[in-house]
Scaffold this motif. Structure first.
Motif, PDB file in Angstrom:
ATOM      1  N   THR A 184       0.835  -1.208   0.000  1.00  0.00           N
ATOM      2  CA  THR A 184       0.000   0.000   0.000  1.00  0.00           C
ATOM      3  C   THR A 184       0.868   1.255   0.000  1.00  0.00           C
ATOM      4  O   THR A 184       0.644   2.178  -0.788  1.00  0.00           O
ATOM      5  CB  THR A 184      -0.937  -0.001   1.223  1.00  0.00           C
ATOM      6  OG1 THR A 184      -1.762  -1.169   1.165  1.00  0.00           O
ATOM      7  CG2 THR A 184      -1.804   1.241   1.266  1.00  0.00           C
ATOM      8  N   HIS A 185       1.850   1.287   0.866  1.00  0.00           N
ATOM      9  CA  HIS A 185       2.729   2.452   0.998  1.00  0.00           C
ATOM     10  C   HIS A 185       3.520   2.719  -0.284  1.00  0.00           C
ATOM     11  O   HIS A 185       3.552   3.846  -0.785  1.00  0.00           O
ATOM     12  CB  HIS A 185       3.674   2.247   2.185  1.00  0.00           C
ATOM     13  CG  HIS A 185       4.652   3.354   2.384  1.00  0.00           C
ATOM     14  ND1 HIS A 185       4.305   4.567   2.923  1.00  0.00           N
ATOM     15  CD2 HIS A 185       5.965   3.439   2.082  1.00  0.00           C
ATOM     16  CE1 HIS A 185       5.362   5.349   2.956  1.00  0.00           C
ATOM     17  NE2 HIS A 185       6.383   4.694   2.459  1.00  0.00           N
ATOM     18  N   SER A 195       2.909   1.593  -3.307  1.00  0.00           N
ATOM     19  CA  SER A 195       1.986   1.919  -4.402  1.00  0.00           C
ATOM     20  C   SER A 195       1.601   3.395  -4.369  1.00  0.00           C
ATOM     21  O   SER A 195       1.548   4.063  -5.414  1.00  0.00           O
ATOM     22  CB  SER A 195       0.724   1.067  -4.323  1.00  0.00           C
ATOM     23  OG  SER A 195       1.026  -0.285  -4.530  1.00  0.00           O
ATOM     24  N   GLU A 196       1.343   3.919  -3.184  1.00  0.00           N
ATOM     25  CA  GLU A 196       0.974   5.325  -3.049  1.00  0.00           C
ATOM     26  C   GLU A 196       2.149   6.229  -3.436  1.00  0.00           C
ATOM     27  O   GLU A 196       1.964   7.229  -4.126  1.00  0.00           O
ATOM     28  CB  GLU A 196       0.512   5.618  -1.618  1.00  0.00           C
ATOM     29  CG  GLU A 196       0.158   7.062  -1.367  1.00  0.00           C
ATOM     30  CD  GLU A 196      -0.989   7.610  -2.214  1.00  0.00           C
ATOM     31  OE1 GLU A 196      -1.158   8.847  -2.247  1.00  0.00           O
ATOM     32  OE2 GLU A 196      -1.719   6.831  -2.858  1.00  0.00           O
ATOM     33  N   LYS A 197       3.351   5.875  -2.996  1.00  0.00           N
ATOM     34  CA  LYS A 197       4.519   6.679  -3.369  1.00  0.00           C
ATOM     35  C   LYS A 197       4.740   6.661  -4.879  1.00  0.00           C
ATOM     36  O   LYS A 197       5.055   7.696  -5.481  1.00  0.00           O
ATOM     37  CB  LYS A 197       5.767   6.186  -2.637  1.00  0.00           C
ATOM     38  CG  LYS A 197       5.789   6.564  -1.158  1.00  0.00           C
ATOM     39  CD  LYS A 197       7.060   6.112  -0.487  1.00  0.00           C
ATOM     40  CE  LYS A 197       8.175   7.076  -0.859  1.00  0.00           C
ATOM     41  NZ  LYS A 197       9.405   6.834  -0.108  1.00  0.00           N
ATOM     42  N   ARG A 205       2.416   6.222  -7.161  1.00  0.00           N
ATOM     43  CA  ARG A 205       1.339   7.007  -7.750  1.00  0.00           C
ATOM     44  C   ARG A 205       1.687   8.492  -7.698  1.00  0.00           C
ATOM     45  O   ARG A 205       1.551   9.208  -8.692  1.00  0.00           O
ATOM     46  CB  ARG A 205       0.026   6.745  -7.018  1.00  0.00           C
ATOM     47  CG  ARG A 205      -1.184   7.464  -7.641  1.00  0.00           C
ATOM     48  CD  ARG A 205      -2.419   7.379  -6.756  1.00  0.00           C
ATOM     49  NE  ARG A 205      -2.301   8.131  -5.525  1.00  0.00           N
ATOM     50  CZ  ARG A 205      -2.420   9.469  -5.440  1.00  0.00           C
ATOM     51  NH1 ARG A 205      -2.647  10.188  -6.513  1.00  0.00           N
ATOM     52  NH2 ARG A 205      -2.317  10.079  -4.268  1.00  0.00           N
TER      53      ARG A 205
END
Length: 90
Positions: free
Chosen positions: A76-77, A79-81, A83
């Motif tokens: 999750t972490h 993937s967000e970075k 993005r």
């Protein structure tokens, strides 16, 4: 929206740095996704099922479950970075 000013000659340096960071994040994401696949195969349950059962306390507090939880949070972490990084236009 925030803005950043750069000297023209610094733009290639920034682009290279962003590309390196994107490559590192992409490799990290693949690594953590592989870990999730390995956990799912080993324990014969999906990551979604794992998180539901873990959050209700059904699985207990064995260290392996925390390793799986860490991999979930890492995906999750990262993937967000990724993005956010991919939203940068120079």
């Amino acid at each position: 929206m925030a803005s950043i000013s750069l000297l023209e000659e610094a733009i290639p340096i920034v682009k290279t740095g962003l590309l390196i960071e994107e490559n590192i994040l992409s490799l990290s994401l693949k690594k953590y996704q592989k870990e999730l696949e390995d956990f799912e195969e080993k324990h014969q349950m999906s990551t979604d099922e794992f998180t539901k059962r873990f959050n209700t306390g059904e699985l207990g507090d064995d260290g392996i479950w925390f390793d799986w939880l860490f991999a979930c949070k890492a995906v999750t972490h990262v993937s967000e970075k990724l993005r956010l990084l991919q939203g940068i236009a120079i």
